[in-house]
Enzyme design. Structure first.
Site, mmCIF file in Angstrom:
data_model
loop_
_atom_site.group_PDB
_atom_site.id
_atom_site.type_symbol
_atom_site.label_atom_id
_atom_site.label_comp_id
_atom_site.label_asym_id
_atom_site.label_seq_id
_atom_site.Cartn_x
_atom_site.Cartn_y
_atom_site.Cartn_z
ATOM 1 N N LYS A 54 0.846 -1.204 0.000
ATOM 2 C CA LYS A 54 0.000 0.000 0.000
ATOM 3 C C LYS A 54 0.881 1.254 0.000
ATOM 4 O O LYS A 54 0.607 2.215 -0.722
ATOM 5 C CB LYS A 54 -0.934 -0.017 1.226
ATOM 6 C CG LYS A 54 -1.976 -1.130 1.128
ATOM 7 C CD LYS A 54 -2.690 -1.411 2.454
ATOM 8 C CE LYS A 54 -3.609 -2.620 2.288
ATOM 9 N NZ LYS A 54 -4.269 -3.039 3.520
ATOM 10 N N GLN A 98 -5.446 -1.833 9.921
ATOM 11 C CA GLN A 98 -5.125 -3.108 9.297
ATOM 12 C C GLN A 98 -5.649 -4.276 10.147
ATOM 13 O O GLN A 98 -5.371 -4.351 11.345
ATOM 14 C CB GLN A 98 -3.593 -3.212 9.124
ATOM 15 C CG GLN A 98 -3.123 -4.443 8.405
ATOM 16 C CD GLN A 98 -3.505 -4.460 6.922
ATOM 17 O OE1 GLN A 98 -3.324 -3.484 6.203
ATOM 18 N NE2 GLN A 98 -4.044 -5.580 6.469
ATOM 19 N N ASP A 121 -11.045 2.229 3.686
ATOM 20 C CA ASP A 121 -11.342 0.813 3.421
ATOM 21 C C ASP A 121 -12.793 0.588 2.992
ATOM 22 O O ASP A 121 -13.130 -0.493 2.504
ATOM 23 C CB ASP A 121 -11.109 -0.005 4.710
ATOM 24 C CG ASP A 121 -9.825 -0.819 4.655
ATOM 25 O OD1 ASP A 121 -9.298 -1.020 3.546
ATOM 26 O OD2 ASP A 121 -9.365 -1.257 5.725
#
Ligand code: NAD
Length: 284
Positions: A54, A98, A121
């Protein structure tokens, strides 16, 4: 038939130059520096490897990013306070926590605490609700990336039968709704589905998110199907494989996404795109 390979890696790189970099440039021209923050709790090696991908893509897009790392002894309250700070930090446009989190921290409480306007997200109840309603919002990254890669492969959704295997909240359910929003006829299969093969054989577009290595074989699919393989597994020999048996499926499919280099890079692409989108909305 030899299938067209739907390379998520190539599509993501092409769209990075064609779409993301120009969007970042025009934000920069307005003195806006899009910024993504990733929150990591603990030392999970797989999480660290996903985060590196990422960060690398964020660099290529030209956006700012920061990874905040905390020990797995952090309390739920402490983490919720960090999320509150990020919600209120005007220099941060998008952030994500995460997964997985340690057992003593509730992922759903954490996701609920994220402001929907910074939900990189696309996991908050508001983002998911908007996705179901077909409203404009930040969408979950893997489903969003899957829909984009299917479109980029040249396949049409309208009137086509999309069969999704898997009903998780992060892949199966939202990708089915997005395909429905694209006017496909959608079937969702899962662990309790009877006669799974009947549905798989009908698919014009088959999206496999089962989490079992090489679960779907070429003899199950119809000639000319577009196959998207979401799964990722490392075999005992150290090879990466998906939820689809690539060799047999690629002989029957019209197009197929590989593992690695398929859905994974499109998930990363969508995360960075969501951050840019959040920055654009914040700067209107
Ligand atoms: P999950 O375990 O939450 O869900 C798996 C789904 O498969 C469940 O809904 C279950 O009902 C269904 N299933 C299980 N066994 C079945 C069977 N025998 N027949 C029919 N359905 C069955 O998994 P997930 O989070 O949706 O992830 C699926 C896979 O995709 C995993 O391999 C995961 O690692 C991978 N993944 C990849 C990315 C990426 O960006 N590349 C992102 C998310 C998940």
């Amino acid at each position: 038939m030899t299938a067209q390979i739907i390379s998520g890696k190539e599509i993501a790189e092409r769209l990075l130059e064609a779409e993301l970099q120009p969007r970042v440039e025009s934000l920069n021209n307005k003195n806006v520096q899009p910024k993504l923050v990733i929150v990591l709790v603990g030392e999970n090696p797989a999480s660290k490897s996903y985060i590196r991908q990422k960060e690398k893509f964020a660099d290529k897009a030209g956006i700012l990013h920061e990874t905040l790392t905390y020990p797995d002894t952090i309390t739920e309250i402490e983490l919720l306070n960090i999320i509150d700070d990020l919600n209120n930090d005007t220099t941060v446009h998008g952030f994500m926590v995460q997964a997985p989190l340690p057992d003593h921290i509730s992922m759903s409480k954490v996701v609920d605490a994220i402001s929907p306007i910074k939900d990189a997200d696309g996991f908050t109840p508001e983002s998911v609700g908007n996705l179901f309603l077909g409203e404009d919002s930040l969408q979950c990254c893997t489903p969003k990336g899957i829909i984009r890669m299917i479109k980029e492969s040249g396949a049409e959704f309208s009137g086509q039968h999309v069969v999704v295997i898997g009903r998780s909240n992060i892949v199966g359910k939202p990708v089915a709704i997005l395909a429905l929003n694209e006017s496909a006829t959608v079937t969702i299969c899962h662990s309790r589905t009877q006669n799974l093969n009947n549905y798989v054989a009908q698919a014009d577009i088959l999206i496999v998110a089962v989490g079992r290595p090489e679960f779907v074989h070429g003899d199950q699919i119809k000639e000319g199907t577009t196959v998207i393989d979401v799964g990722i597994h490392r075999t005992d020999e150290g090879k990466l494989v998906g939820d689809v048996h690539f060799e047999s499926a690629s002989k029957k499919a019209k197009a197929i996404s590989p593992v690695p280099g398929g859905v994974g890079p499109m998930t990363v692409f969508s995360l960075i795109e969501n951050t840019i989108e959040a920055a654009e909305r914040a700067s209107i």
